[in-house]
Design a protein around this motif. Structure first.
Motif, PDB file in Angstrom:
ATOM      1  N   VAL A   1      41.638  34.495  38.112  1.00 18.23           N
ATOM      2  CA  VAL A   1      42.631  33.819  36.987  1.00 18.23           C
ATOM      3  C   VAL A   1      41.288  33.110  36.015  1.00 18.23           C
ATOM      4  CG1 VAL A   1      44.047  32.507  36.309  1.00 18.23           C
ATOM      5  CG2 VAL A   1      44.604  34.153  38.189  1.00 18.23           C
ATOM      6  N   ARG A   2      40.692  32.500  36.807  1.00 16.67           N
ATOM      7  CA  ARG A   2      39.764  31.236  35.847  1.00 16.67           C
ATOM      8  C   ARG A   2      38.757  32.347  35.171  1.00 16.67           C
ATOM      9  NH1 ARG A   2      40.828  26.040  36.726  1.00 16.67           N
ATOM     10  NH2 ARG A   2      41.959  25.472  38.527  1.00 16.67           N
ATOM     11  N   GLY A   3      38.106  33.188  35.872  1.00 17.85           N
ATOM     12  CA  GLY A   3      37.151  34.379  35.249  1.00 17.85           C
ATOM     13  C   GLY A   3      37.661  34.858  34.086  1.00 17.85           C
ATOM     14  N   GLN A   4      38.954  35.374  34.245  1.00 15.57           N
ATOM     15  CA  GLN A   4      39.589  36.111  32.923  1.00 15.57           C
ATOM     16  C   GLN A   4      39.716  35.154  32.039  1.00 15.57           C
ATOM     17  OE1 GLN A   4      39.817  39.298  32.712  1.00 15.57           O
ATOM     18  NE2 GLN A   4      41.043  39.919  34.221  1.00 15.57           N
TER      19      GLN A   4
ATOM     20  N   ALA B   1      46.272  28.883  36.748  1.00 15.59           N
ATOM     21  CA  ALA B   1      45.689  29.259  38.281  1.00 15.59           C
ATOM     22  C   ALA B   1      47.004  29.002  39.145  1.00 15.59           C
ATOM     23  CB  ALA B   1      44.466  28.432  38.487  1.00 15.59           C
ATOM     24  N   ARG B   2      47.634  27.455  38.906  1.00 16.71           N
ATOM     25  CA  ARG B   2      48.661  27.185  39.637  1.00 16.71           C
ATOM     26  C   ARG B   2      49.923  27.906  39.604  1.00 16.71           C
ATOM     27  NH1 ARG B   2      47.037  21.882  37.186  1.00 16.71           N
ATOM     28  NH2 ARG B   2      49.171  22.457  35.673  1.00 16.71           N
ATOM     29  N   PHE B   3      50.095  28.503  38.207  1.00 14.36           N
ATOM     30  CA  PHE B   3      51.487  29.362  38.269  1.00 14.36           C
ATOM     31  C   PHE B   3      51.127  30.674  39.052  1.00 14.36           C
ATOM     32  CE2 PHE B   3      53.877  32.573  36.256  1.00 14.36           C
ATOM     33  CZ  PHE B   3      55.049  31.839  36.083  1.00 14.36           C
ATOM     34  N   ALA B   4      49.766  31.128  38.995  1.00 17.64           N
ATOM     35  CA  ALA B   4      49.825  32.357  39.799  1.00 17.64           C
ATOM     36  C   ALA B   4      49.851  32.426  41.053  1.00 17.64           C
ATOM     37  CB  ALA B   4      48.293  32.950  39.244  1.00 17.64           C
ATOM     38  N   LEU B   5      49.088  31.279  41.638  1.00 14.34           N
ATOM     39  CA  LEU B   5      49.293  31.170  43.275  1.00 14.34           C
ATOM     40  C   LEU B   5      50.437  30.693  43.630  1.00 14.34           C
ATOM     41  CD1 LEU B   5      45.871  29.007  43.692  1.00 14.34           C
ATOM     42  CD2 LEU B   5      46.227  31.187  44.056  1.00 14.34           C
ATOM     43  N   ASP B   6      51.273  29.771  42.915  1.00 13.69           N
ATOM     44  CA  ASP B   6      52.692  29.393  43.444  1.00 13.69           C
ATOM     45  C   ASP B   6      53.685  30.889  43.234  1.00 13.69           C
ATOM     46  OD1 ASP B   6      51.855  27.090  44.084  1.00 13.69           O
ATOM     47  OD2 ASP B   6      52.702  25.863  42.133  1.00 13.69           O
TER      48      ASP B   6
ATOM     49  N   ALA C   1      32.316  36.430  41.535  1.00 10.22           N
ATOM     50  CA  ALA C   1      32.963  34.963  41.872  1.00 10.22           C
ATOM     51  C   ALA C   1      34.034  35.197  42.894  1.00 10.22           C
ATOM     52  CB  ALA C   1      33.572  34.361  40.494  1.00 10.22           C
ATOM     53  N   MET C   2      34.865  36.054  42.924  1.00  8.55           N
ATOM     54  CA  MET C   2      35.822  36.517  43.877  1.00  8.55           C
ATOM     55  C   MET C   2      35.118  36.722  45.170  1.00  8.55           C
ATOM     56  SD  MET C   2      38.528  38.963  42.084  1.00  8.55           S
ATOM     57  CE  MET C   2      39.673  38.877  43.469  1.00  8.55           C
ATOM     58  N   THR C   3      34.066  37.304  45.434  1.00  3.55           N
ATOM     59  CA  THR C   3      33.668  37.582  46.638  1.00  3.55           C
ATOM     60  C   THR C   3      32.993  36.252  47.266  1.00  3.55           C
ATOM     61  OG1 THR C   3      32.892  40.013  45.867  1.00  3.55           O
ATOM     62  CG2 THR C   3      31.820  38.966  47.714  1.00  3.55           C
ATOM     63  N   ALA C   4      32.756  35.394  46.438  1.00  2.45           N
ATOM     64  CA  ALA C   4      31.879  33.919  46.980  1.00  2.45           C
ATOM     65  C   ALA C   4      33.098  33.088  47.530  1.00  2.45           C
ATOM     66  CB  ALA C   4      31.197  33.478  45.639  1.00  2.45           C
ATOM     67  N   ARG C   5      34.339  33.447  47.457  1.00  2.39           N
ATOM     68  CA  ARG C   5      35.348  32.546  48.006  1.00  2.39           C
ATOM     69  C   ARG C   5      35.665  33.120  49.308  1.00  2.39           C
ATOM     70  NH1 ARG C   5      33.868  30.860  43.754  1.00  2.39           N
ATOM     71  NH2 ARG C   5      34.780  29.982  41.968  1.00  2.39           N
ATOM     72  N   ASP C   6      36.361  32.204  50.026  1.00  3.73           N
ATOM     73  CA  ASP C   6      36.656  32.442  51.439  1.00  3.73           C
ATOM     74  C   ASP C   6      37.999  32.891  51.728  1.00  3.73           C
ATOM     75  OD1 ASP C   6      34.001  31.424  52.253  1.00  3.73           O
ATOM     76  OD2 ASP C   6      34.855  29.477  52.338  1.00  3.73           O
ATOM     77  N   SER C   7      39.014  32.203  50.856  1.00  5.34           N
ATOM     78  CA  SER C   7      40.136  32.806  51.124  1.00  5.34           C
ATOM     79  C   SER C   7      40.929  33.515  50.257  1.00  5.34           C
ATOM     80  CB  SER C   7      41.282  31.530  51.283  1.00  5.34           C
ATOM     81  OG  SER C   7      41.261  30.719  50.189  1.00  5.34           O
ATOM     82  N   ALA C   8      42.055  34.259  50.382  1.00  2.53           N
ATOM     83  CA  ALA C   8      42.669  35.101  49.547  1.00  2.53           C
ATOM     84  C   ALA C   8      43.189  34.415  48.389  1.00  2.53           C
ATOM     85  CB  ALA C   8      43.745  35.835  50.112  1.00  2.53           C
ATOM     86  N   ALA C   9      43.700  33.188  48.486  1.00  2.23           N
ATOM     87  CA  ALA C   9      44.110  32.383  47.537  1.00  2.23           C
ATOM     88  C   ALA C   9      42.901  32.004  46.538  1.00  2.23           C
ATOM     89  CB  ALA C   9      45.012  31.207  47.925  1.00  2.23           C
ATOM     90  N   GLU C  10      41.842  31.452  47.104  1.00  2.00           N
ATOM     91  CA  GLU C  10      40.758  31.073  46.380  1.00  2.00           C
ATOM     92  C   GLU C  10      40.437  32.133  45.437  1.00  2.00           C
ATOM     93  OE1 GLU C  10      38.845  27.613  49.095  1.00  2.00           O
ATOM     94  OE2 GLU C  10      38.227  29.768  49.588  1.00  2.00           O
ATOM     95  N   ARG C  11      40.572  33.575  46.093  1.00  4.39           N
ATOM     96  CA  ARG C  11      39.767  34.673  45.295  1.00  4.39           C
ATOM     97  C   ARG C  11      40.710  34.939  44.039  1.00  4.39           C
ATOM     98  NH1 ARG C  11      38.860  36.313  50.796  1.00  4.39           N
ATOM     99  NH2 ARG C  11      40.547  37.661  50.774  1.00  4.39           N
ATOM    100  N   ILE C  12      42.155  34.786  44.217  1.00  5.47           N
ATOM    101  CA  ILE C  12      42.978  35.101  43.276  1.00  5.47           C
ATOM    102  C   ILE C  12      42.549  33.870  42.175  1.00  5.47           C
ATOM    103  CG2 ILE C  12      45.474  34.698  42.501  1.00  5.47           C
ATOM    104  CD1 ILE C  12      44.941  37.517  43.740  1.00  5.47           C
TER     105      ILE C  12
END
Length: 240
Positions: A88-91, A183-188, A73-84
């Motif tokens: 989080v969502r996967g876990q 996810a919001r908390f992790a990214l911010d 799921a992380m590999t399928a994302r383009d940006s670092a923020a999207e991978r993070i």
């Protein structure tokens, strides 16, 4: 002979997963396992000498598969923020899987430190991927950031556990809300500071850095006391 043994071990692991999914960690014992697999209880010991050995085999087989799902799921994302966010969502999604929850729970009770270390080593690839992603975000200490990120995930999982009903099922809407918040908390919270001028230097006293604020705070004792009362009344984080 070796192939038969492998097939029987796999059948026992499948039976263990069913027991864990149906009854949680307390349901996993060799008598129930033998009955589920259609074997004599003594036969189970030919494949696993103890419950701890059985649980380690489960973790060794399943945790890398779960980690691989999140890596994909992380590999399928383009940006670092999207991978993070995908991490989080996967876990958090795994926390709703009854087998995953039960395996993790029983591992906490059955495995010693050496076994846990072996399991961590087996799925170190996901940890390394998270650290690299945090490096891409610009973190100077990505290992520390990764530990903090895991804390966010574990806090979200605990919140989901509090939303479970008597049957152990979490409300889907509540899970989505907690996943979104995590996810919001992790990214911010994990986004590196891009404006260092906003960071207060450690050697500068706050009153010297902001004299007008110091004047306001010390000029009227009533305001200072009120602020202290408001701080005391502020809600504390869940679990404290």
């Amino acid at each position: 002979m070796a192939e038969h043994r492998q097939l029987q071990q796999a059948a026992l692991l499948d039976a263990a997963r069913v027991l864990l999914a149906e009854g949680g960690r307390d349901a996993l014992n060799f008598s129930a396992l033998a009955a589920r697999a259609g074997l004599a209880r003594s036969s189970v010991y030919e494949y696993f000498r103890s419950k701890s050995e059985l649980v380690e085999a489960l973790c060794t087989a399943d945790l890398p598969l779960w980690a691989a799902e999140i890596e994909a799921a992380m590999t399928a994302r383009d940006s670092a923020a999207e991978r993070i966010e995908a991490y989080v969502r996967g876990q958090v999604a795994l926390a709703t899987d009854p087998v995953h929850r039960a395996v993790v729970a029983v591992a906490e009770f059955e495995l010693d430190d050496a076994a846990r270390a072996r399991i961590r080593t087996a799925h170190a690839g996901l940890t390394a991927m998270v650290v690299r992603t945090l490096e891409d975000l610009g973190h100077r200490r990505p290992g520390v950031a990764a530990a903090l990120l895991q804390g966010v995930v574990e806090a979200a999982v605990r919140q989901i556990d509090r939303c479970r009903d008597g049957a152990g099922t979490a409300d889907a809407a509540a899970v989505r809300e907690i996943s979104d918040a995590a996810a919001r908390f992790a990214l911010d919270g994990l986004r590196p500071a891009n404006r260092p001028e906003h960071v207060q230097p450690e050697h500068v006293h706050p009153e010297r850095a902001h004299p007008e604020r110091a004047h306001q705070e010390h000029g009227t004792p009533e305001r200072r006391d009120g602020g202290a009362d408001r701080a005391a009344d502020a809600p504390r984080p869940a679990g404290n």
